[in-house]
Design a protein around this motif. Sequence first.
Motif, PDB file in Angstrom:
ATOM      1  N   TRP A 152       0.665   4.110  -2.838  1.00 19.27           N
ATOM      2  CA  TRP A 152       0.427   5.502  -2.461  1.00 19.27           C
ATOM      3  C   TRP A 152       1.498   6.397  -3.090  1.00 19.27           C
ATOM      4  CZ3 TRP A 152       3.368   9.141   0.031  1.00 19.27           C
ATOM      5  CH2 TRP A 152       2.709  10.307   0.415  1.00 19.27           C
ATOM      6  N   ALA A 153       2.766   5.988  -2.980  1.00 24.29           N
ATOM      7  CA  ALA A 153       3.858   6.785  -3.552  1.00 24.29           C
ATOM      8  C   ALA A 153       3.730   6.885  -5.066  1.00 24.29           C
ATOM      9  CB  ALA A 153       5.209   6.182  -3.163  1.00 24.29           C
ATOM     10  N   ARG A 154       3.410   5.771  -5.722  1.00 23.14           N
ATOM     11  CA  ARG A 154       3.240   5.796  -7.183  1.00 23.14           C
ATOM     12  C   ARG A 154       2.153   6.800  -7.575  1.00 23.14           C
ATOM     13  NH1 ARG A 154       4.490   2.514 -11.295  1.00 23.14           N
ATOM     14  NH2 ARG A 154       5.166   0.845  -9.896  1.00 23.14           N
ATOM     15  N   ASP A 155       1.051   6.785  -6.862  1.00 24.00           N
ATOM     16  CA  ASP A 155      -0.042   7.709  -7.166  1.00 24.00           C
ATOM     17  C   ASP A 155       0.381   9.160  -6.973  1.00 24.00           C
ATOM     18  OD1 ASP A 155      -1.648   5.541  -7.754  1.00 24.00           O
ATOM     19  OD2 ASP A 155      -2.774   5.629  -5.852  1.00 24.00           O
ATOM     20  N   ARG A 156       1.046   9.465  -5.870  1.00 26.97           N
ATOM     21  CA  ARG A 156       1.475  10.850  -5.611  1.00 26.97           C
ATOM     22  C   ARG A 156       2.503  11.295  -6.652  1.00 26.97           C
ATOM     23  NH1 ARG A 156      -1.692   9.119  -2.658  1.00 26.97           N
ATOM     24  NH2 ARG A 156      -2.906   9.825  -4.412  1.00 26.97           N
ATOM     25  N   LEU A 157       3.445  10.425  -6.981  1.00 26.72           N
ATOM     26  CA  LEU A 157       4.472  10.782  -7.963  1.00 26.72           C
ATOM     27  C   LEU A 157       3.860  10.973  -9.348  1.00 26.72           C
ATOM     28  CD1 LEU A 157       7.198   8.332  -6.665  1.00 26.72           C
ATOM     29  CD2 LEU A 157       7.326  10.839  -6.569  1.00 26.72           C
ATOM     30  N   SER A 158       2.914  10.139  -9.714  1.00 25.79           N
ATOM     31  CA  SER A 158       2.221  10.299 -11.002  1.00 25.79           C
ATOM     32  C   SER A 158       1.465  11.611 -11.038  1.00 25.79           C
ATOM     33  CB  SER A 158       1.265   9.135 -11.243  1.00 25.79           C
ATOM     34  OG  SER A 158       1.979   7.942 -11.422  1.00 25.79           O
ATOM     35  N   GLU A 159       0.758  11.936  -9.945  1.00 16.73           N
ATOM     36  CA  GLU A 159       0.030  13.202  -9.864  1.00 16.73           C
ATOM     37  C   GLU A 159       0.962  14.400 -10.004  1.00 16.73           C
ATOM     38  OE1 GLU A 159      -1.928  12.943  -6.088  1.00 16.73           O
ATOM     39  OE2 GLU A 159      -3.327  11.406  -6.782  1.00 16.73           O
ATOM     40  N   PRO A 182       0.812  -1.227   0.000  1.00 16.60           N
ATOM     41  CA  PRO A 182       0.000   0.000   0.000  1.00 16.60           C
ATOM     42  C   PRO A 182       0.844   1.274   0.000  1.00 16.60           C
ATOM     43  CG  PRO A 182      -0.910  -1.581   1.549  1.00 16.60           C
ATOM     44  CD  PRO A 182       0.407  -2.123   1.080  1.00 16.60           C
ATOM     45  N   ALA A 183       1.963   1.277   0.699  1.00 14.16           N
ATOM     46  CA  ALA A 183       2.837   2.454   0.700  1.00 14.16           C
ATOM     47  C   ALA A 183       3.429   2.684  -0.684  1.00 14.16           C
ATOM     48  CB  ALA A 183       3.949   2.293   1.741  1.00 14.16           C
ATOM     49  N   ARG A 184       3.816   1.614  -1.331  1.00 14.07           N
ATOM     50  CA  ARG A 184       4.361   1.705  -2.694  1.00 14.07           C
ATOM     51  C   ARG A 184       3.306   2.269  -3.645  1.00 14.07           C
ATOM     52  NH1 ARG A 184       6.416  -3.264  -2.953  1.00 14.07           N
ATOM     53  NH2 ARG A 184       4.447  -4.137  -3.678  1.00 14.07           N
ATOM     54  N   VAL A 205       5.690  12.952 -12.531  1.00 12.91           N
ATOM     55  CA  VAL A 205       6.914  12.168 -12.693  1.00 12.91           C
ATOM     56  C   VAL A 205       6.693  11.184 -13.830  1.00 12.91           C
ATOM     57  CG1 VAL A 205       8.463  10.511 -11.588  1.00 12.91           C
ATOM     58  CG2 VAL A 205       7.566  12.444 -10.275  1.00 12.91           C
ATOM     59  N   ASP A 206       7.637  11.139 -14.774  1.00 14.88           N
ATOM     60  CA  ASP A 206       7.461  10.279 -15.939  1.00 14.88           C
ATOM     61  C   ASP A 206       7.812   8.824 -15.639  1.00 14.88           C
ATOM     62  OD1 ASP A 206      10.280   9.926 -16.233  1.00 14.88           O
ATOM     63  OD2 ASP A 206      10.407  11.774 -17.383  1.00 14.88           O
ATOM     64  N   ASP A 207       7.481   7.958 -16.574  1.00 15.88           N
ATOM     65  CA  ASP A 207       7.623   6.520 -16.366  1.00 15.88           C
ATOM     66  C   ASP A 207       9.043   6.080 -16.037  1.00 15.88           C
ATOM     67  OD1 ASP A 207       4.951   6.051 -16.694  1.00 15.88           O
ATOM     68  OD2 ASP A 207       5.111   5.497 -18.812  1.00 15.88           O
ATOM     69  N   GLY A 208      10.045   6.659 -16.679  1.00 13.14           N
ATOM     70  CA  GLY A 208      11.427   6.254 -16.416  1.00 13.14           C
ATOM     71  C   GLY A 208      11.825   6.498 -14.974  1.00 13.14           C
ATOM     72  N   ARG A 209      11.549   7.680 -14.483  1.00  9.50           N
ATOM     73  CA  ARG A 209      11.860   8.003 -13.087  1.00  9.50           C
ATOM     74  C   ARG A 209      10.896   7.320 -12.139  1.00  9.50           C
ATOM     75  NH1 ARG A 209      11.413  13.966 -12.495  1.00  9.50           N
ATOM     76  NH2 ARG A 209      10.219  13.802 -14.398  1.00  9.50           N
ATOM     77  N   LEU A 210       9.651   7.190 -12.551  1.00  7.03           N
ATOM     78  CA  LEU A 210       8.617   6.643 -11.676  1.00  7.03           C
ATOM     79  C   LEU A 210       8.968   5.231 -11.201  1.00  7.03           C
ATOM     80  CD1 LEU A 210       5.850   7.053 -10.347  1.00  7.03           C
ATOM     81  CD2 LEU A 210       4.833   6.132 -12.438  1.00  7.03           C
ATOM     82  N   GLU A 211       9.352   4.366 -12.109  1.00  4.55           N
ATOM     83  CA  GLU A 211       9.664   2.983 -11.733  1.00  4.55           C
ATOM     84  C   GLU A 211      10.846   2.916 -10.775  1.00  4.55           C
ATOM     85  OE1 GLU A 211       7.571   0.557 -12.269  1.00  4.55           O
ATOM     86  OE2 GLU A 211       6.376   2.050 -13.326  1.00  4.55           O
ATOM     87  N   LEU A 212      11.877   3.699 -11.036  1.00  6.15           N
ATOM     88  CA  LEU A 212      13.039   3.730 -10.156  1.00  6.15           C
ATOM     89  C   LEU A 212      12.663   4.269  -8.778  1.00  6.15           C
ATOM     90  CD1 LEU A 212      16.026   3.447  -9.515  1.00  6.15           C
ATOM     91  CD2 LEU A 212      16.397   5.656 -10.662  1.00  6.15           C
ATOM     92  N   LEU A 213      11.908   5.345  -8.744  1.00  3.53           N
ATOM     93  CA  LEU A 213      11.494   5.929  -7.474  1.00  3.53           C
ATOM     94  C   LEU A 213      10.643   4.960  -6.665  1.00  3.53           C
ATOM     95  CD1 LEU A 213      10.755   9.520  -8.734  1.00  3.53           C
ATOM     96  CD2 LEU A 213      12.429   8.926  -6.964  1.00  3.53           C
ATOM     97  N   VAL A 214       9.723   4.277  -7.303  1.00  2.81           N
ATOM     98  CA  VAL A 214       8.867   3.329  -6.590  1.00  2.81           C
ATOM     99  C   VAL A 214       9.693   2.172  -6.025  1.00  2.81           C
ATOM    100  CG1 VAL A 214       6.960   1.684  -6.861  1.00  2.81           C
ATOM    101  CG2 VAL A 214       6.770   3.992  -7.804  1.00  2.81           C
ATOM    102  N   LEU A 215      10.668   1.699  -6.774  1.00  2.00           N
ATOM    103  CA  LEU A 215      11.564   0.659  -6.260  1.00  2.00           C
ATOM    104  C   LEU A 215      12.280   1.140  -4.998  1.00  2.00           C
ATOM    105  CD1 LEU A 215      13.265  -2.001  -6.456  1.00  2.00           C
ATOM    106  CD2 LEU A 215      14.881  -0.651  -7.827  1.00  2.00           C
ATOM    107  N   LEU A 216      12.834   2.343  -5.044  1.00  2.00           N
ATOM    108  CA  LEU A 216      13.582   2.858  -3.901  1.00  2.00           C
ATOM    109  C   LEU A 216      12.672   3.161  -2.715  1.00  2.00           C
ATOM    110  CD1 LEU A 216      16.203   5.077  -5.755  1.00  2.00           C
ATOM    111  CD2 LEU A 216      16.415   2.704  -4.981  1.00  2.00           C
ATOM    112  N   VAL A 217      11.458   3.639  -2.979  1.00  2.00           N
ATOM    113  CA  VAL A 217      10.473   3.828  -1.903  1.00  2.00           C
ATOM    114  C   VAL A 217      10.230   2.495  -1.215  1.00  2.00           C
ATOM    115  CG1 VAL A 217       8.015   4.227  -1.448  1.00  2.00           C
ATOM    116  CG2 VAL A 217       9.305   5.858  -2.832  1.00  2.00           C
ATOM    117  N   SER A 218      10.033   1.460  -1.995  1.00  2.00           N
ATOM    118  CA  SER A 218       9.771   0.137  -1.447  1.00  2.00           C
ATOM    119  C   SER A 218      10.905  -0.322  -0.541  1.00  2.00           C
ATOM    120  CB  SER A 218       9.556  -0.858  -2.586  1.00  2.00           C
ATOM    121  OG  SER A 218       9.181  -2.113  -2.092  1.00  2.00           O
TER     122      SER A 218
END
Length: 137
Positions: free
Chosen positions: A20-27, A16-18, A30-43
Amino acid sequence: MYAETAVSPSLSAIAPARHWARDRLSEAGVDDGRLELLVLLVSELVTNAVAHADPPVTLRVHVDDERTRVEVTDGVREVPVVRNPPPTAFGGRGVMFVDRLSSSWGTVEEDGDAAKAVWFELRHDDVSELGGFSTER
């Protein structure tokens, strides 16, 4: 954009935290390239906090024109260290991923109920137009 959320101190709270972060970053655009990396690091940060620390755990995301910063606070003063586990180890790579894939990272002492924040930043210019991470610092 700045947002934060409380995270339950349970391994079941990681997904759920991952999300939540994906949703906030998308809003925040943040583009797909950065988004996937950021979500991994958030996790990785959230996993460390719920597996090795005490509550309260809070996830913070801040996106501005130059970088994205993520912080996870918890109730333990002990700071994470970069490990280099053998290939056969089941875990122990989270901080290594954060160290190698972020632009910078560290810890800061917190006031109040939380003891520390573990943070990382990803500068927007560290990600190429193709969505890959640049290893140059």
